[in-house]
Design an enzyme around this catalytic site. Structure first.
Site, PDB file in Angstrom:
ATOM      1  N   ASP A  62      46.492   0.158 -26.601  1.00 29.92           N
ATOM      2  CA  ASP A  62      45.809   0.384 -25.323  1.00 29.92           C
ATOM      3  C   ASP A  62      45.834   1.885 -25.068  1.00 29.92           C
ATOM      4  OD1 ASP A  62      45.063   0.720 -22.682  1.00 29.92           O
ATOM      5  OD2 ASP A  62      46.045  -1.125 -22.019  1.00 29.92           O
ATOM      6  N   TYR A 154      31.965   4.998 -13.244  1.00 28.01           N
ATOM      7  CA  TYR A 154      31.561   5.166 -14.652  1.00 28.01           C
ATOM      8  C   TYR A 154      30.924   6.553 -14.850  1.00 28.01           C
ATOM      9  CZ  TYR A 154      29.330   3.796 -19.112  1.00 28.01           C
ATOM     10  OH  TYR A 154      28.921   3.713 -20.423  1.00 28.01           O
ATOM     11  N   ALA A 156      31.320   9.254 -13.074  1.00 27.53           N
ATOM     12  CA  ALA A 156      32.345  10.310 -12.953  1.00 27.53           C
ATOM     13  C   ALA A 156      33.151  10.413 -14.241  1.00 27.53           C
ATOM     14  CB  ALA A 156      33.259  10.010 -11.767  1.00 27.53           C
ATOM     15  N   LYS A 158      32.209   9.581 -17.291  1.00 19.61           N
ATOM     16  CA  LYS A 158      31.405  10.076 -18.416  1.00 19.61           C
ATOM     17  C   LYS A 158      31.036  11.556 -18.244  1.00 19.61           C
ATOM     18  CE  LYS A 158      31.358   6.256 -20.804  1.00 19.61           C
ATOM     19  NZ  LYS A 158      32.101   6.187 -22.071  1.00 19.61           N
ATOM     20  N   ILE A 187      22.065   0.572 -24.934  1.00 22.75           N
ATOM     21  CA  ILE A 187      22.245   0.111 -26.311  1.00 22.75           C
ATOM     22  C   ILE A 187      22.595  -1.380 -26.277  1.00 22.75           C
ATOM     23  CG2 ILE A 187      23.530   0.499 -28.474  1.00 22.75           C
ATOM     24  CD1 ILE A 187      21.888   2.993 -27.490  1.00 22.75           C
TER      25      ILE A 187
HETATM   26  P1  NDP Z   1      31.977  -2.878 -25.805  1.00 19.09           P
HETATM   27  O1  NDP Z   1      32.405  -3.453 -24.480  1.00 19.09           O
HETATM   28  O2  NDP Z   1      31.122  -3.700 -26.694  1.00 19.09           O
HETATM   29  O3  NDP Z   1      33.289  -2.413 -26.628  1.00 19.09           O
HETATM   30  C1  NDP Z   1      34.275  -1.641 -26.010  1.00 19.09           C
HETATM   31  C2  NDP Z   1      35.372  -1.349 -27.000  1.00 19.09           C
HETATM   32  O4  NDP Z   1      36.394  -0.582 -26.325  1.00 19.09           O
HETATM   33  C3  NDP Z   1      36.046  -2.584 -27.545  1.00 19.09           C
HETATM   34  O5  NDP Z   1      36.355  -2.396 -28.883  1.00 19.09           O
HETATM   35  C4  NDP Z   1      37.324  -2.680 -26.720  1.00 19.09           C
HETATM   36  O6  NDP Z   1      38.316  -3.340 -27.483  1.00 19.09           O
HETATM   37  C5  NDP Z   1      37.658  -1.195 -26.530  1.00 19.09           C
HETATM   38  N1  NDP Z   1      38.534  -0.954 -25.371  1.00 19.09           N
HETATM   39  C6  NDP Z   1      38.307  -1.236 -24.077  1.00 19.09           C
HETATM   40  N2  NDP Z   1      39.363  -0.874 -23.326  1.00 19.09           N
HETATM   41  C7  NDP Z   1      40.277  -0.334 -24.166  1.00 19.09           C
HETATM   42  C8  NDP Z   1      41.567   0.226 -24.008  1.00 19.09           C
HETATM   43  N3  NDP Z   1      42.169   0.309 -22.806  1.00 19.09           N
HETATM   44  N4  NDP Z   1      42.228   0.676 -25.096  1.00 19.09           N
HETATM   45  C9  NDP Z   1      41.661   0.601 -26.326  1.00 19.09           C
HETATM   46  N5  NDP Z   1      40.434   0.094 -26.537  1.00 19.09           N
HETATM   47  C10 NDP Z   1      39.756  -0.381 -25.480  1.00 19.09           C
HETATM   48  O7  NDP Z   1      31.292  -1.482 -25.448  1.00 19.09           O
HETATM   49  P2  NDP Z   1      30.036  -0.729 -26.130  1.00 19.09           P
HETATM   50  O8  NDP Z   1      30.119  -0.814 -27.594  1.00 19.09           O
HETATM   51  O9  NDP Z   1      28.805  -1.160 -25.433  1.00 19.09           O
HETATM   52  O10 NDP Z   1      30.333   0.762 -25.652  1.00 19.09           O
HETATM   53  C11 NDP Z   1      31.087   1.674 -26.421  1.00 19.09           C
HETATM   54  C12 NDP Z   1      31.081   3.033 -25.732  1.00 19.09           C
HETATM   55  O11 NDP Z   1      29.746   3.472 -25.562  1.00 19.09           O
HETATM   56  C13 NDP Z   1      31.712   3.015 -24.334  1.00 19.09           C
HETATM   57  O12 NDP Z   1      32.407   4.208 -24.104  1.00 19.09           O
HETATM   58  C14 NDP Z   1      30.497   2.938 -23.417  1.00 19.09           C
HETATM   59  O13 NDP Z   1      30.752   3.468 -22.154  1.00 19.09           O
HETATM   60  C15 NDP Z   1      29.500   3.781 -24.197  1.00 19.09           C
HETATM   61  N6  NDP Z   1      28.115   3.506 -23.872  1.00 19.09           N
HETATM   62  C16 NDP Z   1      27.573   2.265 -24.086  1.00 19.09           C
HETATM   63  C17 NDP Z   1      26.246   2.036 -23.775  1.00 19.09           C
HETATM   64  C18 NDP Z   1      25.600   0.719 -23.998  1.00 19.09           C
HETATM   65  O14 NDP Z   1      24.431   0.590 -23.614  1.00 19.09           O
HETATM   66  N7  NDP Z   1      26.235  -0.263 -24.601  1.00 19.09           N
HETATM   67  C19 NDP Z   1      25.412   3.088 -23.189  1.00 19.09           C
HETATM   68  C20 NDP Z   1      26.095   4.341 -23.007  1.00 19.09           C
HETATM   69  C21 NDP Z   1      27.387   4.528 -23.346  1.00 19.09           C
HETATM   70  P3  NDP Z   1      39.427  -4.319 -26.835  1.00 19.09           P
HETATM   71  O15 NDP Z   1      38.761  -5.095 -25.747  1.00 19.09           O
HETATM   72  O16 NDP Z   1      39.953  -5.110 -27.971  1.00 19.09           O
HETATM   73  O17 NDP Z   1      40.475  -3.380 -26.318  1.00 19.09           O
END
Ligand code: NDP
Length: 246
Positions: A62, A154, A156, A158, A187
């Site tokens: 985490d 969110y 803030a 980013k 995405i």
């Molecule tokens: P998902 O929700 O599909 O995946 C998020 C990932 O982050 C998972 O692998 C999750 O794993 C991990 N995660 C969440 N909290 C924690 C934590 N406390 N510690 C470690 N790992 C963590 O997200 P996306 O793939 O859609 O997004 C990925 C990134 O891209 C993010 O930063 C998001 O803000 C950014 N983004 C996404 C967009 C979109 O349209 N999808 C657009 C713009 C930006 P687990 O739950 O196992 O911990």
């Protein structure tokens, strides 16, 4: 295999964009460290990469936990002695309008999206400084540039990543370490699957390319920023959004 012998750590790579980024680097020869809170999920992604002939290992961590993050990075360094590229990808949303958002939703988003990036980057920067090389790529969002009603927390977090990365770019340049940001638009992942269809339709109308992006299209930009072709690029934010923000 341009990334052969390079160690790449991708946070939040158990699914979505992070998983696509890890697979893309593994496909070009890198040894990828898969990281998420869920160890079993991380090991599953690593096993799938290995089944295709790639090199990968899964770690449960985490990233909001400073100590645990340091220990996990140290574990990687004990085994591999180096981390060449860090992709700060893990992130969450807890959307609500300012007057409805509660303190916990604010704190959680800042803790994962911003403090998490600090925790991992601080741990990884030390060996990069020692090695006099490294590439730090952080996934922000177009929302960190434009803002969005219902996403103050969110946005803030980013925008914070963008300022953080520019500071790193200045601070670490003398050590041959670059720091850049990828700002995706909408995405196709679990995160955007949560959006109601009406919202998705409205978003599509504003995207000139008239579709959501794919995780592999974000991964392609990370591959570029991690490569020697991007050696002279630092402190930049590259938007991957089908033309939504311009
Ligand atoms: P998902 O929700 O599909 O995946 C998020 C990932 O982050 C998972 O692998 C999750 O794993 C991990 N995660 C969440 N909290 C924690 C934590 N406390 N510690 C470690 N790992 C963590 O997200 P996306 O793939 O859609 O997004 C990925 C990134 O891209 C993010 O930063 C998001 O803000 C950014 N983004 C996404 C967009 C979109 O349209 N999808 C657009 C713009 C930006 P687990 O739950 O196992 O911990």
């Amino acid at each position: 295999m341009p990334y052969k012998n390079q160690v790449v750590l991708v946070t939040g790579s158990t699914r979505g964009i992070g998983k696509a980024v890890a697979e893309a680097f593994a496909g070009q020869g890198a040894t990828v460290m898969i990281m998420g809170r869920d160890l079993a999920a991380a090991q599953k992604v690593a096993a799938a990469i290995k089944a295709k002939g790639g090199l990968a290992e899964g770690f449960g961590c985490d990233i909001t936990d400073f100590q645990k993050t340091q220990e996990t990075v140290n574990k990687i360094l004990d085994i591999h002695k180096r981390i060449d590229i860090l992709v700060n990808n893990a992130g969450i949303t807890r959307d609500n309008l300012l007057l409805r958002i509660d303190e916990n939703d604010w704190d959680e988003v800042i803790k994962v999206n911003l403090k998490g990036v600090f925790n991992v980057t601080k741990a990884v920067a030390k060996p990069m400084v020692k090695a006099h090389r490294g590439k730090i790529i952080s996934i922000a969002s177009v929302i960190g540039i434009t803002g969005n009603a219902g996403q103050a927390n969110y946005a803030a977090s980013k925008a914070g990543i963008i300022g953080f990365s520019k500071s790193l770019a200045r601070e670490l340049a003398s050590r041959n370490i670059t720091a850049n940001v990828v700002a995706p638009g909408y995405i196709q992942t679990d995160m955007t699957d949560q959006l109601p269809d009406t919202v998705k339709q409205k978003v599509l109308e504003r995207i000139p390319l008239n579709r959501l992006g794919s995780a592999s299209e974000v991964a392609a930009v990370c591959l570029f920023l991690g490569s020697t072709a991007a050696d002279y690029i630092t402190g930049q934010t590259i938007v991957v959004d089908g033309g939504l923000v311009m």
